[in-house]
Design a protein around this motif. Sequence first.
Motif, PDB file in Angstrom:
ATOM      1  N   ARG A   7     -77.501-136.061 -29.420  1.00  0.00           N
ATOM      2  CA  ARG A   7     -76.764-135.343 -30.468  1.00  0.00           C
ATOM      3  C   ARG A   7     -77.692-134.418 -31.238  1.00  0.00           C
ATOM      4  O   ARG A   7     -77.338-133.273 -31.558  1.00  0.00           O
ATOM      5  N   SER A   8     -78.889-134.892 -31.531  1.00  0.00           N
ATOM      6  CA  SER A   8     -79.850-134.060 -32.263  1.00  0.00           C
ATOM      7  C   SER A   8     -80.257-132.839 -31.435  1.00  0.00           C
ATOM      8  O   SER A   8     -80.360-131.721 -31.960  1.00  0.00           O
ATOM      9  N   ALA A   9     -80.495-133.053 -30.127  1.00  0.00           N
ATOM     10  CA  ALA A   9     -80.888-131.939 -29.255  1.00  0.00           C
ATOM     11  C   ALA A   9     -79.768-130.914 -29.144  1.00  0.00           C
ATOM     12  O   ALA A   9     -80.013-129.701 -29.167  1.00  0.00           O
ATOM     13  N   ILE A  10     -78.528-131.381 -29.015  1.00  0.00           N
ATOM     14  CA  ILE A  10     -77.392-130.459 -28.927  1.00  0.00           C
ATOM     15  C   ILE A  10     -77.269-129.650 -30.205  1.00  0.00           C
ATOM     16  O   ILE A  10     -77.044-128.426 -30.171  1.00  0.00           O
ATOM     17  N   ALA A  11     -77.438-130.318 -31.361  1.00  0.00           N
ATOM     18  CA  ALA A  11     -77.353-129.601 -32.641  1.00  0.00           C
ATOM     19  C   ALA A  11     -78.466-128.555 -32.745  1.00  0.00           C
ATOM     20  O   ALA A  11     -78.242-127.431 -33.230  1.00  0.00           O
ATOM     21  N   GLU A  12     -79.650-128.912 -32.294  1.00  0.00           N
ATOM     22  CA  GLU A  12     -80.771-127.974 -32.333  1.00  0.00           C
ATOM     23  C   GLU A  12     -80.493-126.749 -31.471  1.00  0.00           C
ATOM     24  O   GLU A  12     -80.715-125.606 -31.892  1.00  0.00           O
ATOM     25  N   GLU A  13     -79.984-126.985 -30.263  1.00  0.00           N
ATOM     26  CA  GLU A  13     -79.715-125.858 -29.368  1.00  0.00           C
ATOM     27  C   GLU A  13     -78.493-125.060 -29.816  1.00  0.00           C
ATOM     28  O   GLU A  13     -78.415-123.861 -29.563  1.00  0.00           O
ATOM     29  N   GLN A  14     -77.549-125.718 -30.494  1.00  0.00           N
ATOM     30  CA  GLN A  14     -76.407-124.978 -31.027  1.00  0.00           C
ATOM     31  C   GLN A  14     -76.860-123.999 -32.098  1.00  0.00           C
ATOM     32  O   GLN A  14     -76.386-122.850 -32.162  1.00  0.00           O
ATOM     33  N   GLU A  15     -77.795-124.443 -32.913  1.00  0.00           N
ATOM     34  CA  GLU A  15     -78.326-123.558 -33.957  1.00  0.00           C
ATOM     35  C   GLU A  15     -78.998-122.339 -33.319  1.00  0.00           C
ATOM     36  O   GLU A  15     -78.806-121.204 -33.771  1.00  0.00           O
ATOM     37  N   PHE A  16     -79.764-122.561 -32.257  1.00  0.00           N
ATOM     38  CA  PHE A  16     -80.418-121.436 -31.604  1.00  0.00           C
ATOM     39  C   PHE A  16     -79.400-120.534 -30.922  1.00  0.00           C
ATOM     40  O   PHE A  16     -79.507-119.296 -30.984  1.00  0.00           O
ATOM     41  N   LEU A  17     -78.405-121.117 -30.264  1.00  0.00           N
ATOM     42  CA  LEU A  17     -77.387-120.307 -29.596  1.00  0.00           C
ATOM     43  C   LEU A  17     -76.649-119.444 -30.616  1.00  0.00           C
ATOM     44  O   LEU A  17     -76.361-118.264 -30.344  1.00  0.00           O
ATOM     45  N   ASP A  18     -76.341-120.003 -31.786  1.00  0.00           N
ATOM     46  CA  ASP A  18     -75.671-119.213 -32.829  1.00  0.00           C
ATOM     47  C   ASP A  18     -76.542-118.028 -33.247  1.00  0.00           C
ATOM     48  O   ASP A  18     -76.038-116.906 -33.446  1.00  0.00           O
ATOM     49  N   LEU A  19     -77.840-118.263 -33.377  1.00  0.00           N
ATOM     50  CA  LEU A  19     -78.757-117.201 -33.769  1.00  0.00           C
ATOM     51  C   LEU A  19     -78.808-116.114 -32.697  1.00  0.00           C
ATOM     52  O   LEU A  19     -78.698-114.912 -33.002  1.00  0.00           O
ATOM     53  N   THR A  21     -76.606-115.475 -30.363  1.00  0.00           N
ATOM     54  CA  THR A  21     -75.310-114.811 -30.241  1.00  0.00           C
ATOM     55  C   THR A  21     -75.125-113.774 -31.340  1.00  0.00           C
ATOM     56  O   THR A  21     -74.604-112.676 -31.099  1.00  0.00           O
ATOM     57  N   ALA A  22     -75.555-114.115 -32.560  1.00  0.00           N
ATOM     58  CA  ALA A  22     -75.451-113.157 -33.663  1.00  0.00           C
ATOM     59  C   ALA A  22     -76.305-111.919 -33.385  1.00  0.00           C
ATOM     60  O   ALA A  22     -75.883-110.785 -33.646  1.00  0.00           O
ATOM     61  N   ARG A  23     -77.506-112.116 -32.854  1.00  0.00           N
ATOM     62  CA  ARG A  23     -78.355-110.977 -32.506  1.00  0.00           C
ATOM     63  C   ARG A  23     -77.672-110.112 -31.442  1.00  0.00           C
ATOM     64  O   ARG A  23     -77.648-108.882 -31.541  1.00  0.00           O
ATOM     65  N   ARG A  24     -77.159-110.771 -30.423  1.00  0.00           N
ATOM     66  CA  ARG A  24     -76.481-110.036 -29.349  1.00  0.00           C
ATOM     67  C   ARG A  24     -75.279-109.272 -29.881  1.00  0.00           C
ATOM     68  O   ARG A  24     -75.077-108.094 -29.557  1.00  0.00           O
ATOM     69  N   ASP A  25     -74.459-109.898 -30.717  1.00  0.00           N
ATOM     70  CA  ASP A  25     -73.252-109.245 -31.232  1.00  0.00           C
ATOM     71  C   ASP A  25     -73.599-108.053 -32.105  1.00  0.00           C
ATOM     72  O   ASP A  25     -72.917-107.014 -32.057  1.00  0.00           O
ATOM     73  N   ARG A  26     -74.665-108.186 -32.900  1.00  0.00           N
ATOM     74  CA  ARG A  26     -75.049-107.084 -33.778  1.00  0.00           C
ATOM     75  C   ARG A  26     -75.503-105.870 -32.961  1.00  0.00           C
ATOM     76  O   ARG A  26     -75.132-104.734 -33.256  1.00  0.00           O
ATOM     77  N   LEU A  27     -76.281-106.128 -31.934  1.00  0.00           N
ATOM     78  CA  LEU A  27     -76.751-105.034 -31.107  1.00  0.00           C
ATOM     79  C   LEU A  27     -75.601-104.402 -30.331  1.00  0.00           C
ATOM     80  O   LEU A  27     -75.508-103.180 -30.212  1.00  0.00           O
ATOM     81  N   ALA A  28     -74.691-105.224 -29.808  1.00  0.00           N
ATOM     82  CA  ALA A  28     -73.548-104.691 -29.067  1.00  0.00           C
ATOM     83  C   ALA A  28     -72.688-103.798 -29.959  1.00  0.00           C
ATOM     84  O   ALA A  28     -72.225-102.731 -29.537  1.00  0.00           O
ATOM     85  N   ALA A  29     -72.478-104.217 -31.216  1.00  0.00           N
ATOM     86  CA  ALA A  29     -71.689-103.404 -32.146  1.00  0.00           C
ATOM     87  C   ALA A  29     -72.382-102.082 -32.439  1.00  0.00           C
ATOM     88  O   ALA A  29     -71.736-101.024 -32.525  1.00  0.00           O
ATOM     89  N   HIS A  30     -73.709-102.132 -32.579  1.00  0.00           N
ATOM     90  CA  HIS A  30     -74.475-100.905 -32.830  1.00  0.00           C
ATOM     91  C   HIS A  30     -74.350 -99.945 -31.644  1.00  0.00           C
ATOM     92  O   HIS A  30     -74.123 -98.734 -31.830  1.00  0.00           O
TER      93      HIS A  30
END
Length: 738
Positions: A7-19, A21-30
């Motif tokens: 559970r801890s590992a999944i939460a850790e990787e979810q936090e990174f995936l969110d980060l 994904t946000a970077r990817r979405d921002r660049l795609a919008a630009h």
Amino acid sequence: MRPDTVRSAIAEEQEFLDLATARRDRLAAHLEDELAAAAEDALAASRQRMLRRQFEELRRAGDGLVFGRLDALDGTVHHIGRIGLRDDGEPAENTEDTEDTKPAEDAADADPLLLDWRAPAARPFYTATPFDPQGQARRRHIRTAGSVVTGVDDEPLTHAGGGAGAEEGLVGEGALLAALGQRRTGRMGTAIATLQREQDDIVRAEATGPLIVQGGPGTGKTVVALHRVAYLLFTHQQMADQAVLVLGPSPRFLDYIAQVLPALGETAVVSATCDTLLPGVVVGRDESRVVSEIKGRALWQGALEEYARSLFPAPRDLRLRWDGEFHVIPAGTVAQVLAAVAPGRPYHQARRSFATQLHHLLAEAVAEQRAALLAEMEEGYEDILARFDRGVTPAGTAGSSSDVDGLLSDEEIEELRERIAGNDAIARFVESWWPTRDPGATLRALLTDPELLRRFAPTLTPAEAALVAAEPEPWAPGDIPLLDALADLLGEASPAPAAGDSVAERARRQRGWVYGHVVIDEAQELSEMQWQMALRRCPTRSITAVGDIDQAEASHRHTTWSEAVRATLGDRWTAAELTICYRTPSEVMDLTGPVLAKAGSHNAPPRAVRSSGIAPWQRTVAPDELAGAAAEAVRDLRHRWSGGTVGVVAPAARIAALRAALTGVPALTGVPVLTATQAKGLEWDATLLVDPDGIAAEPRGWNALYVALTRCTQELGRLLPGPSYDTSGVVASSQPKG
């Protein structure tokens, strides 16, 4: 791993995936905002094409953006994904040294936020093992569904952590076996999260010459070839400017793999079969294996070269009319020009060069004739001409050279040449002496004339020449490489740039396009002339060919790769081998040894690394009940493998009846019924093999049976026509539920 650790590992990787994904979405919008602006000039249009490629790569990377992680012994952590991202959201640059990829917001020596799976620094994710950790302490496979992390698999990369999978040479065994156990969808997916070491070695191999990869069924040949394309386009950007050609065995196969490269962000790719490679040319009929074998021989390349040379005109005096006067270009001069323009050039290119020279020669002949006439006149009328010139030239005015002596200036001769070049009568003269030729009509003239065949293909026996000459008119598969070779020797009659917004569109529409790399799947099926066809499109010989020589069913007689490529590549090629079978379960692979022996194979079958727990089963069915029993068996298999796929493989003579039986049952709509040749390269959760003895009795039938046996990932069933119906329904085992 303990549940709380997971559970801890999944939460850790979810936090990174969110980060990420946000970077990817921002660049795609630009990028989307920039693409909305209209391009004002050619430079801006070129930049927009580059930005669109980046945008498409970002858009397609939404699913499975992050799939892996490497924890180094020194504490460094790298996440691995479909694309590279900087910490500021920019895509990581394509560099040979990832330390040159510098995020804008961090220190100059900071690493990218996300490593592209093709980057050199990501390679240990695919190659590190407990016996060769390559500086890594742990590998983590990250499973996602959309934007949600659903699980992780950790693999310690210390010798103590090595298990059975490490001994087998497997990388990320848990993630690999989980992926292999999933239901098939009828479309090939990417394998960037589970590529194995021997596969990755081939993906990243140098592209300096032909690489031929031998791999038995289920070894991932196609996966390796397609991921190699993505890697090469990432590593060698100039290849994207030339495009990559992927040659597959059938349209069904190309449809099966169609989503792989776009999912990897690659669009500079043209997919075709040898039959569909020539723009505007359609195969209209089948041909016998005998004729197919004859037309596939390497002898045709030399025969067509000699035939094309015979079409060049012979030197003779050329008598042309200009302004009411005849002018003769002597045969000796014509021979000199032919000797200068013809050697090594395609027919039509040499024709255009000769026509250009002829225009110059005619202009000079006209000028020389005028000069000669004036000289002749001057011999008897010098005084008259002198008085005439004084009368028409004002005092103090020099006049032009032609005004004074009647000779044409260089500028006037060039103007005359241009008028000659645009003259319809001169063009008709050139056409009558050196006609433009249609490749199709020119090839038919050769193939349908026994006398021409004896002249240009003397190694054909009279019986073979008669078989070729008797072929009907629609093009057959064996004609296409011959047509391509002759079209290349003739060249384009009126070359024009290929149109299209993308490099792939331009390449697809132009027969003579030169590709940056060529991939050939099921390469063992290519005839010698089809190999010539592939090599013609990549003169640099940057070719990756994958296949299994033991699955060869084509009409040629090659049983080794050396035999298959000797006529085209000689000994200038590199061999590689895939030895592990990931797809086909061990229960099925155990059946293949005797079949390979009867096929005359010199190779050991690949080593299966997984078991489905389902022994292959068979039923004996009365021949007149075979189609109905097949429909019933398919219904059962579809029920057991709901959500997956089922395929039927049978001898060619039984295909029509089996398709009719399945078509009549709505629940069985869409189940493919194919010959072994048509099934090549495909896979299903379950395969129903109908009349295996019938397949073995076909030409190269034991090779075909080897193909048919190895299409399933889970369950193999066999229906045998026999004198009685086996009511037990199962010989080898009961039918467990999938």
